[in-house]
Design a protein around this motif. Structure first.
Motif, PDB file in Angstrom:
ATOM      1  N   LEU A 249      57.435 -28.519 -34.519  1.00  0.00           N
ATOM      2  CA  LEU A 249      56.327 -29.418 -34.220  1.00  0.00           C
ATOM      3  C   LEU A 249      56.368 -30.551 -35.241  1.00  0.00           C
ATOM      4  O   LEU A 249      56.497 -30.310 -36.440  1.00  0.00           O
ATOM      5  CB  LEU A 249      54.993 -28.671 -34.299  1.00  0.00           C
ATOM      6  N   HIS A 250      56.222 -31.774 -34.772  1.00  0.00           N
ATOM      7  CA  HIS A 250      56.480 -32.951 -35.593  1.00  0.00           C
ATOM      8  C   HIS A 250      55.177 -33.501 -36.178  1.00  0.00           C
ATOM      9  O   HIS A 250      54.578 -34.422 -35.635  1.00  0.00           O
ATOM     10  CB  HIS A 250      57.186 -34.004 -34.747  1.00  0.00           C
ATOM     11  N   CYS A 251      54.762 -32.919 -37.289  1.00  0.00           N
ATOM     12  CA  CYS A 251      53.566 -33.381 -38.001  1.00  0.00           C
ATOM     13  C   CYS A 251      52.392 -33.569 -37.044  1.00  0.00           C
ATOM     14  O   CYS A 251      51.840 -34.677 -36.942  1.00  0.00           O
ATOM     15  CB  CYS A 251      53.854 -34.654 -38.770  1.00  0.00           C
ATOM     16  N   PRO A 252      51.991 -32.514 -36.348  1.00  0.00           N
ATOM     17  CA  PRO A 252      50.891 -32.634 -35.388  1.00  0.00           C
ATOM     18  C   PRO A 252      49.543 -32.768 -36.098  1.00  0.00           C
ATOM     19  O   PRO A 252      49.461 -32.620 -37.327  1.00  0.00           O
ATOM     20  CB  PRO A 252      50.972 -31.314 -34.622  1.00  0.00           C
ATOM     21  N   PRO A 253      48.463 -33.020 -35.339  1.00  0.00           N
ATOM     22  CA  PRO A 253      47.128 -33.032 -35.939  1.00  0.00           C
ATOM     23  C   PRO A 253      46.841 -31.710 -36.647  1.00  0.00           C
ATOM     24  O   PRO A 253      47.259 -30.638 -36.178  1.00  0.00           O
ATOM     25  CB  PRO A 253      46.209 -33.248 -34.740  1.00  0.00           C
ATOM     26  N   THR A 254      46.126 -31.763 -37.723  1.00  0.00           N
ATOM     27  CA  THR A 254      45.896 -30.577 -38.551  1.00  0.00           C
ATOM     28  C   THR A 254      45.355 -29.374 -37.773  1.00  0.00           C
ATOM     29  O   THR A 254      45.801 -28.237 -38.011  1.00  0.00           O
ATOM     30  CB  THR A 254      44.964 -30.931 -39.726  1.00  0.00           C
ATOM     31  N   PRO A 255      44.410 -29.537 -36.837  1.00  0.00           N
ATOM     32  CA  PRO A 255      43.899 -28.351 -36.123  1.00  0.00           C
ATOM     33  C   PRO A 255      44.961 -27.577 -35.348  1.00  0.00           C
ATOM     34  O   PRO A 255      44.777 -26.387 -35.061  1.00  0.00           O
ATOM     35  CB  PRO A 255      42.851 -28.945 -35.165  1.00  0.00           C
ATOM     36  N   VAL A 256      46.077 -28.217 -35.015  1.00  0.00           N
ATOM     37  CA  VAL A 256      47.123 -27.551 -34.241  1.00  0.00           C
ATOM     38  C   VAL A 256      47.671 -26.336 -34.987  1.00  0.00           C
ATOM     39  O   VAL A 256      47.992 -25.306 -34.379  1.00  0.00           O
ATOM     40  CB  VAL A 256      48.258 -28.549 -33.919  1.00  0.00           C
ATOM     41  N   TYR A 257      47.761 -26.422 -36.306  1.00  0.00           N
ATOM     42  CA  TYR A 257      48.325 -25.324 -37.090  1.00  0.00           C
ATOM     43  C   TYR A 257      47.462 -24.058 -37.027  1.00  0.00           C
ATOM     44  O   TYR A 257      47.947 -22.965 -37.324  1.00  0.00           O
ATOM     45  CB  TYR A 257      48.497 -25.748 -38.549  1.00  0.00           C
ATOM     46  N   SER A 258      46.197 -24.193 -36.653  1.00  0.00           N
ATOM     47  CA  SER A 258      45.285 -23.052 -36.602  1.00  0.00           C
ATOM     48  C   SER A 258      45.059 -22.543 -35.186  1.00  0.00           C
ATOM     49  O   SER A 258      44.223 -21.661 -34.977  1.00  0.00           O
ATOM     50  CB  SER A 258      43.928 -23.449 -37.222  1.00  0.00           C
ATOM     51  N   SER A 259      45.813 -23.051 -34.230  1.00  0.00           N
ATOM     52  CA  SER A 259      45.605 -22.689 -32.832  1.00  0.00           C
ATOM     53  C   SER A 259      46.513 -21.544 -32.397  1.00  0.00           C
ATOM     54  O   SER A 259      47.745 -21.681 -32.381  1.00  0.00           O
ATOM     55  CB  SER A 259      45.866 -23.910 -31.934  1.00  0.00           C
ATOM     56  N   ASP A 260      45.930 -20.420 -32.027  1.00  0.00           N
ATOM     57  CA  ASP A 260      46.714 -19.296 -31.511  1.00  0.00           C
ATOM     58  C   ASP A 260      47.472 -19.691 -30.249  1.00  0.00           C
ATOM     59  O   ASP A 260      48.624 -19.276 -30.045  1.00  0.00           O
ATOM     60  CB  ASP A 260      45.804 -18.112 -31.197  1.00  0.00           C
ATOM     61  N   GLU A 261      46.826 -20.510 -29.395  1.00  0.00           N
ATOM     62  CA  GLU A 261      47.442 -20.896 -28.132  1.00  0.00           C
ATOM     63  C   GLU A 261      48.725 -21.694 -28.361  1.00  0.00           C
ATOM     64  O   GLU A 261      49.704 -21.545 -27.616  1.00  0.00           O
ATOM     65  CB  GLU A 261      46.460 -21.712 -27.289  1.00  0.00           C
ATOM     66  N   VAL A 262      48.732 -22.528 -29.380  1.00  0.00           N
ATOM     67  CA  VAL A 262      49.921 -23.324 -29.672  1.00  0.00           C
ATOM     68  C   VAL A 262      51.101 -22.422 -30.014  1.00  0.00           C
ATOM     69  O   VAL A 262      52.212 -22.591 -29.491  1.00  0.00           O
ATOM     70  CB  VAL A 262      49.648 -24.312 -30.829  1.00  0.00           C
ATOM     71  N   PHE A 263      50.868 -21.442 -30.861  1.00  0.00           N
ATOM     72  CA  PHE A 263      51.972 -20.583 -31.286  1.00  0.00           C
ATOM     73  C   PHE A 263      52.352 -19.584 -30.197  1.00  0.00           C
ATOM     74  O   PHE A 263      53.524 -19.190 -30.099  1.00  0.00           O
ATOM     75  CB  PHE A 263      51.628 -19.921 -32.619  1.00  0.00           C
ATOM     76  N   ASP A 264      51.394 -19.204 -29.352  1.00  0.00           N
ATOM     77  CA  ASP A 264      51.746 -18.411 -28.168  1.00  0.00           C
ATOM     78  C   ASP A 264      52.676 -19.206 -27.256  1.00  0.00           C
ATOM     79  O   ASP A 264      53.637 -18.657 -26.686  1.00  0.00           O
ATOM     80  CB  ASP A 264      50.485 -18.018 -27.397  1.00  0.00           C
ATOM     81  N   ALA A 265      52.405 -20.507 -27.116  1.00  0.00           N
ATOM     82  CA  ALA A 265      53.252 -21.355 -26.275  1.00  0.00           C
ATOM     83  C   ALA A 265      54.656 -21.481 -26.856  1.00  0.00           C
ATOM     84  O   ALA A 265      55.651 -21.445 -26.127  1.00  0.00           O
ATOM     85  CB  ALA A 265      52.606 -22.731 -26.115  1.00  0.00           C
ATOM     86  N   LEU A 266      54.743 -21.611 -28.164  1.00  0.00           N
ATOM     87  CA  LEU A 266      56.066 -21.666 -28.807  1.00  0.00           C
ATOM     88  C   LEU A 266      56.821 -20.355 -28.620  1.00  0.00           C
ATOM     89  O   LEU A 266      58.035 -20.346 -28.376  1.00  0.00           O
ATOM     90  CB  LEU A 266      55.910 -21.996 -30.291  1.00  0.00           C
ATOM     91  N   ASP A 267      56.103 -19.230 -28.713  1.00  0.00           N
ATOM     92  CA  ASP A 267      56.733 -17.937 -28.458  1.00  0.00           C
ATOM     93  C   ASP A 267      57.267 -17.870 -27.023  1.00  0.00           C
ATOM     94  O   ASP A 267      58.327 -17.274 -26.763  1.00  0.00           O
ATOM     95  CB  ASP A 267      55.734 -16.803 -28.682  1.00  0.00           C
ATOM     96  N   THR A 268      56.546 -18.494 -26.099  1.00  0.00           N
ATOM     97  CA  THR A 268      56.998 -18.523 -24.705  1.00  0.00           C
ATOM     98  C   THR A 268      58.306 -19.295 -24.571  1.00  0.00           C
ATOM     99  O   THR A 268      59.209 -18.882 -23.823  1.00  0.00           O
ATOM    100  CB  THR A 268      55.915 -19.147 -23.804  1.00  0.00           C
ATOM    101  N   LEU A 269      58.437 -20.397 -25.289  1.00  0.00           N
ATOM    102  CA  LEU A 269      59.696 -21.158 -25.243  1.00  0.00           C
ATOM    103  C   LEU A 269      60.870 -20.310 -25.730  1.00  0.00           C
ATOM    104  O   LEU A 269      61.980 -20.417 -25.196  1.00  0.00           O
ATOM    105  CB  LEU A 269      59.594 -22.430 -26.080  1.00  0.00           C
ATOM    106  N   VAL A 270      60.621 -19.484 -26.741  1.00  0.00           N
ATOM    107  CA  VAL A 270      61.671 -18.576 -27.217  1.00  0.00           C
ATOM    108  C   VAL A 270      61.993 -17.543 -26.141  1.00  0.00           C
ATOM    109  O   VAL A 270      63.168 -17.281 -25.840  1.00  0.00           O
ATOM    110  CB  VAL A 270      61.246 -17.884 -28.527  1.00  0.00           C
ATOM    111  N   ALA A 271      60.944 -16.957 -25.554  1.00  0.00           N
ATOM    112  CA  ALA A 271      61.153 -15.937 -24.525  1.00  0.00           C
ATOM    113  C   ALA A 271      61.901 -16.496 -23.321  1.00  0.00           C
ATOM    114  O   ALA A 271      62.684 -15.781 -22.679  1.00  0.00           O
ATOM    115  CB  ALA A 271      59.799 -15.364 -24.090  1.00  0.00           C
ATOM    116  N   GLU A 272      61.662 -17.759 -23.011  1.00  0.00           N
ATOM    117  CA  GLU A 272      62.337 -18.398 -21.882  1.00  0.00           C
ATOM    118  C   GLU A 272      63.743 -18.895 -22.251  1.00  0.00           C
ATOM    119  O   GLU A 272      64.426 -19.495 -21.415  1.00  0.00           O
ATOM    120  CB  GLU A 272      61.498 -19.577 -21.382  1.00  0.00           C
ATOM    121  N   GLU A 273      64.152 -18.639 -23.485  1.00  0.00           N
ATOM    122  CA  GLU A 273      65.477 -19.012 -24.001  1.00  0.00           C
ATOM    123  C   GLU A 273      65.723 -20.517 -23.952  1.00  0.00           C
ATOM    124  O   GLU A 273      66.864 -20.971 -23.849  1.00  0.00           O
ATOM    125  CB  GLU A 273      66.587 -18.250 -23.266  1.00  0.00           C
ATOM    126  N   ARG A 274      64.654 -21.274 -24.065  1.00  0.00           N
ATOM    127  CA  ARG A 274      64.772 -22.716 -24.209  1.00  0.00           C
ATOM    128  C   ARG A 274      65.106 -23.092 -25.650  1.00  0.00           C
ATOM    129  O   ARG A 274      65.763 -24.104 -25.890  1.00  0.00           O
ATOM    130  CB  ARG A 274      63.457 -23.398 -23.818  1.00  0.00           C
TER     131      ARG A 274
END
Length: 327
Positions: A120-145
């Motif tokens: 993630l490229h220096c996103p807004p500060t609240p992004v680092y505290s969002s469970d949904e954001v990191f769940d989405a990143l985990d999905t990208l890994v699971a999808e082998e992207r």
């Protein structure tokens, strides 16, 4: 060149990597031939880690890396890109559908099915505290992207929040002899958590090379002209947030500390390599000669305690009060 494991992953990166912002935009003009020559010189010098972003030249940097690697199928280089800065910087944009779209574009640019490391490229500060954001990143890994993910941050507080996330592989942060705050908490926390540290802006936008004077003029399309006070993006990305006049004066002192056989830039890079917890440092280069000289810092002896102490004193006297309260 020595390699180090990137945090919790089994991925490895050369201790000196290559930052490729300058191959896309914002550092004056670098033509395609010169850009490919820089990549070639870095790879020949043992660099195995290229850092880019979808916003560098609006994809030009990624595409240049793809062109270079396509002609060298046997070359082992880990490519890390970044996403998130091509849209309005609001937390609501950091969602799975956008992540997939951004990832699709970067995979096309890079010519790969799966990207080694996405940050993630220096996103807004609240992004680092969002469970949904990191769940989405985990999905990208699971999808082998993507194979792994990390974050690029502006502040130490953001870094510490990200390090606490269980699947964050790396934190990219500004670290140099004019930006020492990460040494206090971020690097120790990363070591304890098993998170890699990618040190960016290692030469404070070139100040620590000792080549600039108060009269140096940069091109109009160079961020060192148009972003000195944070007009375009975070001020800390340009000269590490240090006032230019102060930076030039302090850099002259820094240059005088270079041991025999070191250029000032190599001293700056070696200082970072020697910090416990650093995985790789990613200087940019606009010429093959710069790329080779940067890589050579990895082969220089570790700095003495005396040199480290004098560099710390310089920071405390000239720089600390300008930067530690902000980043």
């Amino acid at each position: 060149m020595d390699e180090r494991v990137i945090g919790r992953s089994q991925q490895q990166a050369s201790v000196v990597g290559l930052g490729t912002w300058q191959l896309g935009a914002d550092w004056g003009d670098v033509d395609d031939k010169e850009a490919l020559a820089v990549l070639e010189a870095a790879a020949e010098s043992g660099v195995t880690f290229f850092d880019t972003a979808d916003v560098y030249g609006d994809g030009r940097s990624e595409q240049t890396i793809a062109t270079f690697l396509a002609g060298r199928p046997d070359l082992h280089v880990l490519v890390a890109t970044k996403m998130g800065r091509r849209v309005d910087q609001i937390p609501e944009n950091y969602v799975l559908d956008n992540f997939r779209a951004w990832n699709d574009r970067s995979r096309r640019n890079l010519g790969v099915d799966r990207i080694d490391l996405v940050q993630l490229h220096c996103p807004p500060t609240p992004v680092y505290s969002s469970d949904e954001v990191f769940d989405a990143l985990d999905t990208l890994v699971a999808e082998e992207r993507i194979a792994r993910y990390g974050v690029s941050v502006e502040t130490c507080a953001e870094a510490l929040t990200a390090i606490a996330r269980p699947n964050v592989t790396s934190v990219q942060i500004i670290l140099n002899a004019f930006r020492m705050k990460p040494l206090l908490k971020v690097l120790p926390a990363a070591q304890e958590a098993g998170v890699g540290i990618i040190a960016r802006v290692p030469l404070a936008s070139g100040l620590l090379s000792g080549k600039y004077t108060k009269d140096t003029v940069f091109p109009e399309n160079d961020h060192r002209t148009y972003n000195r006070h944070g007009e375009a993006f975070d001020q800390g990305e340009t000269f590490s947030g240090v006032d230019y006049t102060t930076g030039v004066e302090a850099a002259a002192e820094f240059s005088a500390l270079a041991p025999e056989g070191y250029t000032p830039a190599q001293l700056a890079l070696r200082w970072i390599i020697d910090q416990p917890g650093v995985t790789t440092v990613i200087p940019g280069a606009r010429s093959p000669e710069q790329a080779r000289a940067n890589a050579a810092a990895a082969g220089l002896p570790a700095l003495s305690e005396t040199t480290l102490s004098v560099i710390r004193d310089l920071y405390d006297r000239r720089i600390k009060d300008q930067v530690e309260g902000r980043w």
